[in-house]
Design an enzyme around this catalytic site. Structure first.
Site, PDB file in Angstrom:
ATOM      1  N   GLU A  68       0.812  -1.203   0.000  1.00 15.29           N
ATOM      2  CA  GLU A  68       0.000   0.000   0.000  1.00 15.29           C
ATOM      3  C   GLU A  68       0.849   1.257   0.000  1.00 15.29           C
ATOM      4  OE1 GLU A  68      -3.722  -1.617   2.674  1.00 15.29           O
ATOM      5  OE2 GLU A  68      -1.954  -0.846   3.718  1.00 15.29           O
ATOM      6  N   ASP A 239      -7.861  -4.806   9.875  1.00 15.13           N
ATOM      7  CA  ASP A 239      -7.370  -3.642   9.136  1.00 15.13           C
ATOM      8  C   ASP A 239      -7.239  -3.859   7.647  1.00 15.13           C
ATOM      9  OD1 ASP A 239      -5.250  -5.314   9.093  1.00 15.13           O
ATOM     10  OD2 ASP A 239      -3.796  -3.894   9.888  1.00 15.13           O
TER      11      ASP A 239
END
Lengths: 355, 355
Positions: A68, A239
């Site tokens: 990410e 998450d």
């Protein structure tokens, strides 16, 4: 054709904080003091929440993990973090999460700081949890159940100690070796440590329940009947899409607080709930425009996923320590010719024999 | 608690190519040879186009410039580039564009290469232009008009020489000093250089027209009446919203070729055209599934904006040179404790006095 062209100019050099320098910095400041400091920067940036460029992180998913990029900007500085999440890495002797980050000057686009962020993310995640618990946990909370005793567990415990006055931590992990590792690491840290054999035992008498497990699946670390009233749940491990830790029934009995709803609805515990389920944004609690805890019997839930602004705050904090500590290298990252239009000339003057 | 814990493990070290090492690498290989090599890697990746993760770049705009992240992945490797664009920087003695980039292993998420990319972007942009011109320029094209003689101009010229057999370049810039700089840099490069006083003079007899100017505005570097039939236009400078170089009339007389339509429609010359205006994707020309140049009188236009896959290819190329050349540092970027769950223990063992 100055000979000095061959040495990088100052503008070409970017301060770089290596893992070794980051660890030296943490020891120089003290781990609890540094987490308190970072929590202060995060709280400041939550106060300025509305002026930040915000976007859900840019994720590249594969079958085994995710990579990410998490960018944000306050209009003066731009920051981003590179971070991966690969739960299966542990079995191969690798970190589940590694990270590094950057700050840049919005006015020029020039990078100002490159830093390791594996260590720093551990500190900022714990600092965020504790800063939020300071606002939401029941008055006088001094005991925490720490479920999941991996890489984040000691940092969570010490941040809660430094920022919320935690006196006792009750550890549980499906792997006793992880619990023993955590207990050993906390032995000299001036906090009472209780090793527990079940999650039920861990939450006995705890006002703060922290879940931080790593499996990439919808797990039920806390079931509905385990959670009584008057607690604060600090849910760290849920998450990413398909990865949650709490029974849906807990969510329905809780008041839910989140960092950035568009991201949390994709990645957090609330991915189990309808898209319009009401949640409160933490920055509004911190600025006083929304209510936090309103009663002793209430269950508050911080559905933590980690947001780019927290990394930005942590990088700001690190940058502000550089001058006084000197704990960085100058990295030759940017080509900076004397005449900006003459990149080719800079290259030619660097030719071997052009000394 | 091995003492070796204090030295970073090999897994924690990421090869880093500084600006100085990049310049040494370019001289070691030769600038034309290296652009030819990179063009080969780009062409290979255009052949594999369909398997890449593709996304328009993630841009953070301010009044004076833009900071962008450009990620992509082929499923085995992940890459991204950080790049800024600040046209006003030149006046302050700074680069308009600076960049660095990263390759990572998709399987583990661990970074494999960090590299400067200001120099490398100059090479990859020119390599892409020349690789595309090889496919689209008229047969026997050997003369190029180079309009805009900034940092990219020498690289464009030498890539066209190496890859397309360019014999002559005709230089024009509104600032004669830029043209003289470019001409001086090209003097020893075995190519005919003609300094021109007007853009009209520059395009006389040229079969390839390259525009590469930097103003962040809708400019008309080439007007409709300047462009005759049977040329290839290599339009580099129109590369962000509100920044174009060509009169719309030229676009309407051309067959337009682009890298990635969703990005080019936002950033390229075709932002002047309706959203459904037909364009051809270059990867289809390269794989033979779409036509390139079909007649001598046709105007082909490469509306170049720069795409993440080209950076990925350039980073792959650089990575493949590391072992043979040794032109890199090992950067202590990743925390890598012996036990991945014991980040805190790694930190404790690094405490001063724990030598």
């Amino acid at each position: 054709m100055k000979p000095s062209d061959k040495a990088p100019s100052e503008k070409a050099l970017v301060p770089f904080v290596s893992v070794d320098h980051m660890m030296q910095l943490i020891h120089h400041i003290g781990v609890e003091e540094m987490m308190s400091g970072i929590a202060g920067y995060i709280e400041d940036d939550f106060h300025r929440w509305e002026l930040f460029d915000k976007t859900p992180r840019v994720a590249s998913h594969s079958e085994v993990g995710v990579i990410e990029l998490m960018p944000t900007s306050d209009g003066e500085m731009y920051g981003f973090k590179y971070v991966n999440g690969h739960p299966k890495n542990t079995k191969e002797g690798l970190q589940t999460v590694t990270a590094f980050g950057l700050l840049a000057n919005v006015e020029t686009g020039y990078p100002m700081l490159l830093s390791e962020m594996t260590m720093l993310t551990a500190l900022r995640t714990a600092a965020t949890s504790a800063m939020v618990a300071k606002h939401l946990a029941p008055k006088g909370a001094d005991t925490m159940a720490m479920i999941g005793n991996g890489a984040q567990s000691e940092f969570q415990t010490l941040a809660m100690k430094a920022i919320c006055g935690l006196k006792s931590v009750r550890l549980y992990d499906i792997d006793l070796a992880a619990t023993e590792k955590c207990a050993a690491n906390l032995a000299a840290q001036d906090i009472k440590v209780v090793i527990c054999k079940t999650p039920e035992e861990a939450i006995e008498g705890a006002q703060i329940l922290t879940t931080c497990t790593a499996d990439k699946q919808n797990a039920t670390i806390l079931s509905d009947n385990m959670v009584g009233s008057g607690v604060h749940i600090n849910a760290i491990g849920g998450d990413c899409p398909g990865k949650t830790e709490l029974a849906a029934g807990i969510l329905q009995r809780s008041d839910i607080f989140v960092e950035y709803p568009p991201q949390t609805r994709i990645e957090g515990e609330i991915q189990q709930l309808p898209e319009d389920y009401p949640v409160t944004e933490l920055w509004q609690v911190i600025t006083g425009t929304a209510a936090g805890r309103t009663s002793e019997r209430q269950i508050t839930l911080f559905d933590s996923v980690g947001f780019a602004i927290e990394d930005f705050s942590a990088l700001r904090y690190v940058r502000d320590q550089l001058e006084a500590t000197g704990l960085y290298h100058a990295l030759d990252l940017l080509a900076d010719p004397d005449d900006p239009r003459d990149l080719f000339g800079m290259l030619q003057r660097a030719a071997p024999g052009n000394a």
